[in-house]
Design a protein around this motif. Structure first.
Motif, PDB file in Angstrom:
ATOM      1  N   ASP A 128       0.873  -1.169   0.000  1.00  0.00           N
ATOM      2  CA  ASP A 128       0.000   0.000   0.000  1.00  0.00           C
ATOM      3  C   ASP A 128       0.918   1.230   0.000  1.00  0.00           C
ATOM      4  O   ASP A 128       1.565   1.533   1.002  1.00  0.00           O
ATOM      5  CB  ASP A 128      -0.871  -0.028   1.253  1.00  0.00           C
ATOM      6  N   VAL A 129       0.991   1.934  -1.139  1.00  0.00           N
ATOM      7  CA  VAL A 129       1.932   3.057  -1.240  1.00  0.00           C
ATOM      8  C   VAL A 129       1.473   4.277  -0.449  1.00  0.00           C
ATOM      9  O   VAL A 129       2.213   5.263  -0.347  1.00  0.00           O
ATOM     10  CB  VAL A 129       2.198   3.461  -2.711  1.00  0.00           C
ATOM     11  N   GLU A 130       0.260   4.212   0.102  1.00  0.00           N
ATOM     12  CA  GLU A 130      -0.195   5.302   0.958  1.00  0.00           C
ATOM     13  C   GLU A 130       0.302   5.093   2.387  1.00  0.00           C
ATOM     14  O   GLU A 130       0.073   5.944   3.254  1.00  0.00           O
ATOM     15  CB  GLU A 130      -1.731   5.383   0.963  1.00  0.00           C
ATOM     16  N   SER A 131       0.979   3.970   2.622  1.00  0.00           N
ATOM     17  CA  SER A 131       1.504   3.704   3.958  1.00  0.00           C
ATOM     18  C   SER A 131       2.528   4.774   4.343  1.00  0.00           C
ATOM     19  O   SER A 131       3.240   5.310   3.489  1.00  0.00           O
ATOM     20  CB  SER A 131       2.167   2.323   4.016  1.00  0.00           C
ATOM     21  N   GLU A 132       2.609   5.057   5.602  1.00  0.00           N
ATOM     22  CA  GLU A 132       3.491   6.116   6.091  1.00  0.00           C
ATOM     23  C   GLU A 132       4.946   5.842   5.726  1.00  0.00           C
ATOM     24  O   GLU A 132       5.434   4.721   5.846  1.00  0.00           O
ATOM     25  CB  GLU A 132       3.346   6.239   7.618  1.00  0.00           C
ATOM     26  N   GLU A 133       5.625   6.872   5.250  1.00  0.00           N
ATOM     27  CA  GLU A 133       7.059   6.852   4.933  1.00  0.00           C
ATOM     28  C   GLU A 133       7.422   5.971   3.746  1.00  0.00           C
ATOM     29  O   GLU A 133       8.598   5.684   3.525  1.00  0.00           O
ATOM     30  CB  GLU A 133       7.872   6.427   6.162  1.00  0.00           C
ATOM     31  N   PHE A 134       6.449   5.533   2.952  1.00  0.00           N
ATOM     32  CA  PHE A 134       6.789   4.709   1.791  1.00  0.00           C
ATOM     33  C   PHE A 134       7.526   5.529   0.736  1.00  0.00           C
ATOM     34  O   PHE A 134       7.177   6.663   0.442  1.00  0.00           O
ATOM     35  CB  PHE A 134       5.536   4.099   1.158  1.00  0.00           C
ATOM     36  N   LYS A 135       8.566   4.909   0.134  1.00  0.00           N
ATOM     37  CA  LYS A 135       9.308   5.506  -0.975  1.00  0.00           C
ATOM     38  C   LYS A 135       9.540   4.429  -2.028  1.00  0.00           C
ATOM     39  O   LYS A 135       9.661   3.238  -1.693  1.00  0.00           O
ATOM     40  CB  LYS A 135      10.653   6.060  -0.505  1.00  0.00           C
ATOM     41  N   ALA A 136       9.625   4.841  -3.304  1.00  0.00           N
ATOM     42  CA  ALA A 136       9.832   3.875  -4.378  1.00  0.00           C
ATOM     43  C   ALA A 136      11.118   3.079  -4.169  1.00  0.00           C
ATOM     44  O   ALA A 136      11.206   1.901  -4.521  1.00  0.00           O
ATOM     45  CB  ALA A 136       9.880   4.599  -5.733  1.00  0.00           C
ATOM     46  N   GLY A 137      12.112   3.715  -3.571  1.00  0.00           N
ATOM     47  CA  GLY A 137      13.381   3.030  -3.321  1.00  0.00           C
ATOM     48  C   GLY A 137      13.246   1.812  -2.424  1.00  0.00           C
ATOM     49  O   GLY A 137      14.084   0.901  -2.462  1.00  0.00           O
ATOM     50  N   ILE A 186       1.150  -3.038  -6.367  1.00  0.00           N
ATOM     51  CA  ILE A 186       1.003  -1.742  -5.714  1.00  0.00           C
ATOM     52  C   ILE A 186      -0.479  -1.412  -5.533  1.00  0.00           C
ATOM     53  O   ILE A 186      -1.255  -1.449  -6.486  1.00  0.00           O
ATOM     54  CB  ILE A 186       1.662  -0.629  -6.548  1.00  0.00           C
ATOM     55  N   ILE A 187      -0.860  -1.100  -4.300  1.00  0.00           N
ATOM     56  CA  ILE A 187      -2.199  -0.614  -3.999  1.00  0.00           C
ATOM     57  C   ILE A 187      -2.099   0.901  -3.810  1.00  0.00           C
ATOM     58  O   ILE A 187      -1.240   1.374  -3.062  1.00  0.00           O
ATOM     59  CB  ILE A 187      -2.759  -1.255  -2.708  1.00  0.00           C
ATOM     60  N   TYR A 188      -2.950   1.670  -4.479  1.00  0.00           N
ATOM     61  CA  TYR A 188      -2.835   3.129  -4.413  1.00  0.00           C
ATOM     62  C   TYR A 188      -4.204   3.795  -4.477  1.00  0.00           C
ATOM     63  O   TYR A 188      -5.198   3.177  -4.868  1.00  0.00           O
ATOM     64  CB  TYR A 188      -1.963   3.628  -5.573  1.00  0.00           C
ATOM     65  N   ASP A 189      -4.218   5.065  -4.105  1.00  0.00           N
ATOM     66  CA  ASP A 189      -5.418   5.893  -4.268  1.00  0.00           C
ATOM     67  C   ASP A 189      -5.275   6.760  -5.516  1.00  0.00           C
ATOM     68  O   ASP A 189      -6.107   6.730  -6.401  1.00  0.00           O
ATOM     69  CB  ASP A 189      -5.634   6.780  -3.036  1.00  0.00           C
ATOM     70  N   VAL A 190      -4.189   7.545  -5.561  1.00  0.00           N
ATOM     71  CA  VAL A 190      -3.907   8.417  -6.704  1.00  0.00           C
ATOM     72  C   VAL A 190      -2.417   8.355  -7.010  1.00  0.00           C
ATOM     73  O   VAL A 190      -1.585   8.413  -6.099  1.00  0.00           O
ATOM     74  CB  VAL A 190      -4.301   9.883  -6.399  1.00  0.00           C
ATOM     75  N   LEU A 191      -2.073   8.231  -8.306  1.00  0.00           N
ATOM     76  CA  LEU A 191      -0.680   8.237  -8.741  1.00  0.00           C
ATOM     77  C   LEU A 191      -0.531   9.177  -9.924  1.00  0.00           C
ATOM     78  O   LEU A 191      -1.405   9.257 -10.779  1.00  0.00           O
ATOM     79  CB  LEU A 191      -0.220   6.833  -9.162  1.00  0.00           C
ATOM     80  N   GLY A 245       2.635  -4.769 -10.753  1.00  0.00           N
ATOM     81  CA  GLY A 245       1.218  -4.539 -10.988  1.00  0.00           C
ATOM     82  C   GLY A 245       0.696  -3.374 -10.166  1.00  0.00           C
ATOM     83  O   GLY A 245       1.323  -2.969  -9.175  1.00  0.00           O
ATOM     84  N   PHE A 246      -0.447  -2.816 -10.601  1.00  0.00           N
ATOM     85  CA  PHE A 246      -1.051  -1.672  -9.920  1.00  0.00           C
ATOM     86  C   PHE A 246      -2.554  -1.893  -9.790  1.00  0.00           C
ATOM     87  O   PHE A 246      -3.221  -2.223 -10.772  1.00  0.00           O
ATOM     88  CB  PHE A 246      -0.819  -0.388 -10.722  1.00  0.00           C
ATOM     89  N   LEU A 247      -3.070  -1.701  -8.580  1.00  0.00           N
ATOM     90  CA  LEU A 247      -4.495  -1.843  -8.333  1.00  0.00           C
ATOM     91  C   LEU A 247      -4.969  -0.655  -7.506  1.00  0.00           C
ATOM     92  O   LEU A 247      -4.463  -0.419  -6.404  1.00  0.00           O
ATOM     93  CB  LEU A 247      -4.792  -3.141  -7.591  1.00  0.00           C
ATOM     94  N   GLN A 248      -5.934   0.107  -8.047  1.00  0.00           N
ATOM     95  CA  GLN A 248      -6.456   1.247  -7.314  1.00  0.00           C
ATOM     96  C   GLN A 248      -7.342   0.762  -6.168  1.00  0.00           C
ATOM     97  O   GLN A 248      -8.102  -0.195  -6.313  1.00  0.00           O
ATOM     98  CB  GLN A 248      -7.247   2.153  -8.262  1.00  0.00           C
ATOM     99  N   ARG A 249      -7.244   1.434  -5.040  1.00  0.00           N
ATOM    100  CA  ARG A 249      -7.949   0.971  -3.844  1.00  0.00           C
ATOM    101  C   ARG A 249      -9.457   0.872  -4.048  1.00  0.00           C
ATOM    102  O   ARG A 249     -10.104  -0.034  -3.540  1.00  0.00           O
ATOM    103  CB  ARG A 249      -7.647   1.886  -2.657  1.00  0.00           C
ATOM    104  N   LYS A 250     -10.028   1.793  -4.819  1.00  0.00           N
ATOM    105  CA  LYS A 250     -11.472   1.763  -5.029  1.00  0.00           C
ATOM    106  C   LYS A 250     -11.906   0.539  -5.840  1.00  0.00           C
ATOM    107  O   LYS A 250     -13.095   0.208  -5.880  1.00  0.00           O
ATOM    108  CB  LYS A 250     -11.946   3.042  -5.715  1.00  0.00           C
ATOM    109  N   CYS A 251     -10.941  -0.132  -6.486  1.00  0.00           N
ATOM    110  CA  CYS A 251     -11.223  -1.362  -7.238  1.00  0.00           C
ATOM    111  C   CYS A 251     -10.691  -2.588  -6.500  1.00  0.00           C
ATOM    112  O   CYS A 251     -10.357  -3.608  -7.106  1.00  0.00           O
ATOM    113  CB  CYS A 251     -10.606  -1.287  -8.633  1.00  0.00           C
ATOM    114  N   PHE A 252     -10.607  -2.470  -5.180  1.00  0.00           N
ATOM    115  CA  PHE A 252      -9.983  -3.520  -4.374  1.00  0.00           C
ATOM    116  C   PHE A 252     -10.679  -4.865  -4.518  1.00  0.00           C
ATOM    117  O   PHE A 252     -10.093  -5.915  -4.248  1.00  0.00           O
ATOM    118  CB  PHE A 252      -9.984  -3.078  -2.902  1.00  0.00           C
TER     119      PHE A 252
END
Length: 205
Positions: free
Chosen positions: A54-63, A79-84, A99-106
């Motif tokens: 979940d890339v909205e998790s605190e302190e997440f970085k692509a690295g 990757i689970i995300y809200d907005v990218l 892979g990428f999956l938007q949270r609203k399509c969980f």
């Protein structure tokens, strides 16, 4: 044998919903849930097939994805995300996201995970549009062989006259190459062009 899946999120609703959706995959099981990449890496999980971040998790970085891939080279990462934004998708793909999956399509989680575990990938419609749009844009921003030569000479401190002499082209042509390079790299001056070219590994000087 069931595929092993781990989840990284500090969002309670996501953490609660995930096991329920995972039940749709009879050949998979959740073996680890961590609230951060750091916590996940400390646990040294073995025999892992898929990691959902979940890339909205605190302190997440692509690295952080690179760090995970170093430990688990064959691991599939969703990757689970809200907005990218475009740049975020580009950076995450470069880092190793599969892979990428938007949270609203969980509710499509089991489809996304299943696709990754079968050796494929999964892109949300939004990310797929970004990837396609970037593909066509990049066709017009590829640095040509001649432009690489000009960049190499710029990196050696050569001016337009010296570049034209070295490449046996007119001074005006050398200026055109430099303008095209600036446009393609989205910069305005020599130092910025060289910095961007090194960052993108267009030149290695």
């Amino acid at each position: 044998m069931k595929r092993k899946i781990a989840l990284i999120t500090d969002e309670n609703k996501t953490a609660a919903l995930f096991p329920l959706l995972l039940n749709a995959l009879s050949n998979a099981e959740l073996i680890n849930h961590s609230s951060s990449i750091g916590a996940f890496l400390k646990k040294k999980v073995k025999y892992l097939n898929c990691l959902i971040i979940d890339v909205e998790s605190e302190e997440f970085k692509a690295g952080h994805i690179r760090a995970v891939k170093e430990r688990y080279p064959r691991l599939n990462i969703l990757i689970i995300y809200d907005v990218l934004e475009d740049k975020d998708v580009h950076e995450l793909l470069k880092s190793g996201a599969d892979g990428f999956l938007q949270r609203k399509c969980f509710f499509s989680l089991h489809v996304a995970v299943g696709s990754l575990m079968e050796g494929g990938s999964f892109l949300s419609p939004e990310v797929a549009r970004m990837v396609v749009a970037n593909f066509w844009t990049e066709q017009d921003t590829i640095i040509s062989r001649r432009e690489r030569e000009v960049l190499q000479l710029l990196a050696r401190g050569k001016n337009c006259r010296e570049i034209s002499e070295a490449l046996e082209i007119s001074r005006e042509t050398s200026k055109v190459h430099i303008r095209n390079i600036y446009t393609k790299l989205n910069v305005n001056k020599r130092d910025e062009a060289l910095s961007k070219a090194r960052e993108d590994r267009i030149i290695v000087l």
